[in-house]
Design a protein around this motif. Structure first.
Motif, short mmCIF file in Angstrom:
data_model
loop_
_atom_site.label_atom_id
_atom_site.label_comp_id
_atom_site.label_asym_id
_atom_site.label_seq_id
_atom_site.Cartn_x
_atom_site.Cartn_y
_atom_site.Cartn_z
N ASP A 1 -55.98 -8.32 -14.01
CA ASP A 1 -55.46 -6.98 -13.73
C ASP A 1 -54.12 -6.71 -14.40
O ASP A 1 -53.81 -5.57 -14.72
N TYR A 2 -53.31 -7.77 -14.59
CA TYR A 2 -51.96 -7.58 -15.09
C TYR A 2 -51.79 -8.06 -16.53
O TYR A 2 -50.68 -8.24 -17.01
N TYR A 3 -52.93 -8.24 -17.20
CA TYR A 3 -52.91 -8.79 -18.55
C TYR A 3 -53.60 -7.88 -19.55
O TYR A 3 -54.66 -7.32 -19.27
N ASN A 4 -52.98 -7.72 -20.70
CA ASN A 4 -53.70 -7.21 -21.86
C ASN A 4 -54.51 -8.38 -22.41
O ASN A 4 -54.05 -9.53 -22.40
N ILE A 5 -55.69 -8.09 -22.88
CA ILE A 5 -56.56 -9.18 -23.32
C ILE A 5 -57.38 -8.74 -24.52
O ILE A 5 -57.74 -7.55 -24.63
N GLY A 6 -57.69 -9.67 -25.39
CA GLY A 6 -58.43 -9.28 -26.59
C GLY A 6 -59.08 -10.46 -27.28
O GLY A 6 -59.19 -11.55 -26.71
N TRP A 7 -59.49 -10.21 -28.51
CA TRP A 7 -60.21 -11.19 -29.32
C TRP A 7 -59.48 -11.42 -30.62
O TRP A 7 -59.04 -10.47 -31.29
N VAL A 8 -59.38 -12.67 -30.99
CA VAL A 8 -58.77 -13.11 -32.24
C VAL A 8 -59.78 -13.99 -32.95
O VAL A 8 -60.42 -14.82 -32.30
N ILE B 1 -57.55 -4.80 -25.43
CA ILE B 1 -57.66 -3.75 -24.44
C ILE B 1 -56.53 -3.94 -23.42
O ILE B 1 -56.19 -5.07 -23.05
N SER B 2 -55.97 -2.83 -22.99
CA SER B 2 -54.85 -2.90 -22.06
C SER B 2 -55.30 -3.33 -20.67
O SER B 2 -56.50 -3.32 -20.36
N CYS C 1 -51.61 -7.11 -27.64
CA CYS C 1 -52.08 -8.38 -28.19
C CYS C 1 -51.51 -8.78 -29.56
O CYS C 1 -52.27 -9.28 -30.41
N PRO C 2 -50.22 -8.61 -29.81
CA PRO C 2 -49.69 -9.30 -30.99
C PRO C 2 -49.91 -10.80 -30.79
O PRO C 2 -49.73 -11.30 -29.69
N ILE C 3 -50.32 -11.48 -31.84
CA ILE C 3 -50.69 -12.88 -31.68
C ILE C 3 -49.53 -13.69 -31.09
O ILE C 3 -49.76 -14.60 -30.27
N ARG C 4 -48.31 -13.35 -31.42
CA ARG C 4 -47.17 -14.13 -30.93
C ARG C 4 -46.97 -13.95 -29.41
O ARG C 4 -46.29 -14.75 -28.78
N TYR C 5 -47.56 -12.90 -28.80
CA TYR C 5 -47.42 -12.67 -27.36
C TYR C 5 -48.47 -13.43 -26.55
O TYR C 5 -48.33 -13.60 -25.35
N LEU C 6 -49.56 -13.83 -27.21
CA LEU C 6 -50.71 -14.35 -26.47
C LEU C 6 -50.37 -15.68 -25.81
O LEU C 6 -49.90 -16.62 -26.46
#
Length: 124
Positions: free
Chosen positions: A30-37, A51-52, A106-111
């Motif tokens: 719920d509190y995370y942006n999440i995506g695919w790399v 996705i936010s 989702c900038p890669i450095r934030y993941l």
């Protein structure tokens, strides 16, 4: 322990479709942006889609626009990536990754949390 577990990778023929899933455990999305790399052999990791936390905002790499659709089901704590019209250039390891929600998507450095990355192979 924070974990992301992907499923749905494998071999698909050119022109085919594949759906990746990513289930979170040990934390709520719920509190995370999440995506695919993704990372193809011999290449650097590149963001595919994100996705936010609310699901209200999405981003796509140019190569994914019109072919891929990202979605999330916070009730199931799960992320999805529908991939259509695949060609061999999409062959890569696809990682699910998340970061605590803040402005950028989702900038890669934030993941902060990464899945193990299933291989997607597009080949006849």
């Amino acid at each position: 322990q924070l974990q992301l577990v992907e499923s749905g990778g494998g071999l698909v023929q050119p022109g085919g479709s594949l759906r990746l899933s990513c289930a979170a455990s040990g934390f709520t999305l719920d509190y995370y942006n999440i995506g695919w790399v993704r990372q193809a052999t011999g290449k650097e990791r590149e963001g595919v889609s994100c996705i936010s936390s609310s699901g209200g905002s999405t981003t796509y790499a140019d190569s994914a626009k019109g072919r891929f659709t990202i979605s999330r089901d916070n009730a199931k704590n799960t992320l999805y990536l529908q991939m259509n019209s695949l060609t061999p250039v999409y062959t890569a390891v696809y990682y699910c990754a998340a970061h605590r929600a803040r402005g950028s998507l989702c900038p890669i450095r934030y993941l902060e949390v990464w899945g193990q990355g299933p291989l997607v192979t597009v080949s006849s």
